[in-house]
Design a protein around this motif. Structure first.
Motif, PDB file in Angstrom:
ATOM      1  N   SER A   1      -4.766   6.734  -1.322  1.00 13.39           N
ATOM      2  CA  SER A   1      -4.031   5.525  -0.971  1.00 13.39           C
ATOM      3  C   SER A   1      -4.394   4.409  -1.950  1.00 13.39           C
ATOM      4  O   SER A   1      -5.571   4.255  -2.324  1.00 13.39           O
ATOM      5  N   TYR A   2      -3.363   3.630  -2.392  1.00 16.70           N
ATOM      6  CA  TYR A   2      -3.562   2.569  -3.375  1.00 16.70           C
ATOM      7  C   TYR A   2      -2.770   1.325  -2.993  1.00 16.70           C
ATOM      8  O   TYR A   2      -1.781   1.409  -2.262  1.00 16.70           O
ATOM      9  N   TYR A   3      -3.208   0.184  -3.517  1.00 15.55           N
ATOM     10  CA  TYR A   3      -2.380  -1.017  -3.524  1.00 15.55           C
ATOM     11  C   TYR A   3      -1.606  -1.018  -4.841  1.00 15.55           C
ATOM     12  O   TYR A   3      -2.189  -0.849  -5.920  1.00 15.55           O
ATOM     13  N   ILE A   4      -0.300  -1.244  -4.762  1.00 21.16           N
ATOM     14  CA  ILE A   4       0.536  -1.216  -5.956  1.00 21.16           C
ATOM     15  C   ILE A   4       1.321  -2.518  -6.055  1.00 21.16           C
ATOM     16  O   ILE A   4       1.985  -2.923  -5.100  1.00 21.16           O
ATOM     17  N   SER A   5       1.228  -3.197  -7.200  1.00 24.28           N
ATOM     18  CA  SER A   5       1.945  -4.447  -7.439  1.00 24.28           C
ATOM     19  C   SER A   5       2.900  -4.280  -8.616  1.00 24.28           C
ATOM     20  O   SER A   5       2.629  -3.517  -9.549  1.00 24.28           O
ATOM     21  N   ASP A   6       4.030  -5.025  -8.547  1.00 22.46           N
ATOM     22  CA  ASP A   6       4.993  -5.059  -9.652  1.00 22.46           C
ATOM     23  C   ASP A   6       5.529  -3.687 -10.022  1.00 22.46           C
ATOM     24  O   ASP A   6       5.621  -3.332 -11.205  1.00 22.46           O
ATOM     25  N   ALA A   7       5.886  -2.921  -9.013  1.00 24.48           N
ATOM     26  CA  ALA A   7       6.609  -1.668  -9.220  1.00 24.48           C
ATOM     27  C   ALA A   7       8.047  -1.879  -8.772  1.00 24.48           C
ATOM     28  O   ALA A   7       8.316  -2.682  -7.886  1.00 24.48           O
ATOM     29  N   LEU A   8       8.968  -1.184  -9.391  1.00 24.32           N
ATOM     30  CA  LEU A   8      10.372  -1.259  -8.993  1.00 24.32           C
ATOM     31  C   LEU A   8      10.582  -0.315  -7.823  1.00 24.32           C
ATOM     32  O   LEU A   8      10.343   0.885  -7.921  1.00 24.32           O
ATOM     33  N   VAL A   9      11.020  -0.864  -6.682  1.00 22.28           N
ATOM     34  CA  VAL A   9      11.273  -0.066  -5.487  1.00 22.28           C
ATOM     35  C   VAL A   9      12.737  -0.231  -5.104  1.00 22.28           C
ATOM     36  O   VAL A   9      13.225  -1.348  -4.971  1.00 22.28           O
ATOM     37  N   LYS A  10      13.453   0.871  -4.960  1.00 24.69           N
ATOM     38  CA  LYS A  10      14.866   0.808  -4.581  1.00 24.69           C
ATOM     39  C   LYS A  10      15.172   1.912  -3.584  1.00 24.69           C
ATOM     40  O   LYS A  10      14.420   2.885  -3.460  1.00 24.69           O
ATOM     41  N   ASN A  11      16.267   1.728  -2.851  1.00 25.53           N
ATOM     42  CA  ASN A  11      16.670   2.739  -1.892  1.00 25.53           C
ATOM     43  C   ASN A  11      16.920   4.061  -2.600  1.00 25.53           C
ATOM     44  O   ASN A  11      17.531   4.112  -3.660  1.00 25.53           O
ATOM     45  N   ALA A  12      16.441   5.141  -1.979  1.00 27.27           N
ATOM     46  CA  ALA A  12      16.608   6.455  -2.581  1.00 27.27           C
ATOM     47  C   ALA A  12      18.076   6.851  -2.607  1.00 27.27           C
ATOM     48  O   ALA A  12      18.821   6.580  -1.657  1.00 27.27           O
TER      49      ALA A  12
ATOM     50  N   GLN B   1       0.837  -1.181   0.000  1.00 23.72           N
ATOM     51  CA  GLN B   1       0.000   0.000   0.000  1.00 23.72           C
ATOM     52  C   GLN B   1       0.878   1.238   0.000  1.00 23.72           C
ATOM     53  O   GLN B   1       1.892   1.288   0.681  1.00 23.72           O
ATOM     54  N   SER B   2       0.518   2.209  -0.804  1.00 17.50           N
ATOM     55  CA  SER B   2       1.330   3.420  -0.908  1.00 17.50           C
ATOM     56  C   SER B   2       0.427   4.620  -1.123  1.00 17.50           C
ATOM     57  O   SER B   2      -0.722   4.484  -1.555  1.00 17.50           O
ATOM     58  N   VAL B   3       0.950   5.793  -0.807  1.00 17.93           N
ATOM     59  CA  VAL B   3       0.226   7.036  -1.030  1.00 17.93           C
ATOM     60  C   VAL B   3       0.898   7.806  -2.150  1.00 17.93           C
ATOM     61  O   VAL B   3       2.118   7.957  -2.161  1.00 17.93           O
ATOM     62  N   ILE B   4       0.120   8.265  -3.116  1.00 22.52           N
ATOM     63  CA  ILE B   4       0.646   9.088  -4.196  1.00 22.52           C
ATOM     64  C   ILE B   4       0.659  10.531  -3.730  1.00 22.52           C
ATOM     65  O   ILE B   4      -0.388  11.094  -3.402  1.00 22.52           O
ATOM     66  N   PHE B   5       1.859  11.127  -3.667  1.00 25.35           N
ATOM     67  CA  PHE B   5       1.917  12.524  -3.249  1.00 25.35           C
ATOM     68  C   PHE B   5       2.764  13.382  -4.164  1.00 25.35           C
ATOM     69  O   PHE B   5       2.794  14.593  -4.035  1.00 25.35           O
ATOM     70  N   GLU B   6       3.497  12.757  -5.114  1.00 24.74           N
ATOM     71  CA  GLU B   6       4.241  13.560  -6.075  1.00 24.74           C
ATOM     72  C   GLU B   6       3.299  14.050  -7.171  1.00 24.74           C
ATOM     73  O   GLU B   6       2.272  13.431  -7.454  1.00 24.74           O
TER      74      GLU B   6
END
Length: 381
Positions: free
Chosen positions: A283-294, A263-268
């Motif tokens: 707020s949304y459920y998000i699947s198959d997104a690339l997530v990496k350390n900033a 679950q993530s919040v879109i704020f950009e």
């Protein structure tokens, strides 16, 4: 064939290559249970894969032969970067960071595009931020001097660092133990839909060799092979290449990460390509997104991760009965009140549109020399 010491494994690898059943059916490949790393969660499962392949990575700096014959393979550069960060962190020693110089071919786009270009890692191009440690294993990414065995795929050990030179030693072939010096060189990545604008990257032509893409591993024989598959979809041709790096089935471990839903919040505000799907502060459920350390150089506030959404990303609304993530709160200062903060050092938030951004420049004040940048804004309303 490398796997001739293990006939059962050899037959399995050949069946995968030829797409034969029962190992391959409707493009779905059956992996023997003995090769699989059980999936618990990303961190725990990756720890298990790394421990199986490298055992105690802290001891490798004293045993070069062992270190050069173990690797984790992954299909894409984006997954490569994830493992790269974990392994270099665990390798003993102090970091040396080298940042590339990224320049647009069209000089008028430099100011706008530079930060974006820093985030890209095209195929066969070193990353913007190169993290190294003394004695870490490296691989050349480009032919520099083939007559001296400085060519694409040559394995090296890093011996010392300078600001613009890396002191290294070749560890395989006829030039084994030869000392060489690696300098930064320019790269011209192929222009595609991700980069958009032609650019030049000047960086050291090296990467870590104990993690590599599957394509880069072709031709190598390894004592231990880890295969990291964050996406279940995978071609049997690439899987054949990865499996055939090993000599026996017991020397291979495969980690398949199932599609996770978070679950993530879109704020950009940069959601133009998803304007029919995403709404700010929802707020949304998000699947198959690339997530990496900033990247520490570009991290915004306390946010720890960068998210990349693509055509495979699945976005679902959060059900009413599920708890919604609390959206970030900003104390927005009205545009007309900005003059009240003229001499303040306090961080403030306001909404506006930048209509012109000038290059940074040095000025001398009454107290010290400072760097400033002029940005012309208009009220977003």
């Amino acid at each position: 064939m490398r796997a001739r010491l293990d006939p059962m494994f050899s037959n399995y690898v050949l069946a995968v290559d030829n797409g034969l059943s029962p190992n391959t059916k409707d493009e779905i490949i059956k992996i023997p249970n003995g090769m699989l790393v059980p999936y618990d969660d990303d961190k725990t499962s990756l720890d298990h894969l790394i421990k199986y392949v490298f055992h105690n990575i802290q001891e490798y700096s004293g045993n070069m032969s062992t270190m050069m014959n173990q690797a984790i393979l992954t299909p894409k550069n984006s997954f490569f970067n994830e493992i790269y960060a974990l392994l270099i962190q665990r390798f003993p020693g102090e970091y040396q960071r080298y940042y590339s110089v990224d320049e647009t071919i069209d000089k008028t786009e430099q100011l706008v595009m530079e930060d974006f270009l820093n985030t890209l890692t095209p195929n066969r191009i070193p990353p913007h931020e190169l993290l190294l440690k003394k004695n870490c294993p490296m691989m050349l990414l480009k032919n520099i001097n083939p007559s001296k065995r400085l060519c694409n795929g040559t394995l090296l050990i890093c011996r010392a660092f300078d600001q613009n030179i890396i002191d290294a030693k070749i560890v395989v072939g006829h030039h084994m133990r030869k000392r060489v010096f690696i300098a930064r060189i320019p790269f011209l990545p192929n222009v595609d839909g991700n980069s958009g604008s032609p650019f030049k990257r000047t960086q050291f032509s090296i990467t870590l060799s104990f993690v590599m893409t599957i394509n880069k591993s072709q031709g190598q024989t390894l004592d231990y092979v880890g295969i990291y598959l964050p996406q279940p979809a995978f071609s049997h041709g690439q899987l054949y290449v990865a499996l055939s790096r090993a000599k026996t089935g017991s020397a291979v471990k495969i980690l398949i990460r199932p599609g996770n839903r978070v679950q993530s919040v879109i704020f950009e505000t940069d959601t133009n390509s998803r304007e029919d799907t995403l709404k700010l502060f929802h707020s949304y459920y998000i699947s198959d997104a690339l997530v990496k350390n900033a990247n520490p150089r570009y991290k915004i506030g306390t946010y720890e991760y960068d998210w990349t959404l693509n055509t495979r990303t699945l976005i679902e609304d959060v059900e009413e009965h599920d708890n919604q993530i609390e959206a970030p709160k900003y104390n927005i200062v009205p545009f007309t009140y900005l003059h009240s903060y003229k001499y303040s050092t306090q961080r403030i938030y306001f909404l506006a549109v930048a209509i012109q951004i000038k290059p940074t420049k040095e000025i001398t004040t009454e107290f010290q020399q400072q760097t400033i940048q002029e940005i012309y804004l208009i009220d977003e309303r």
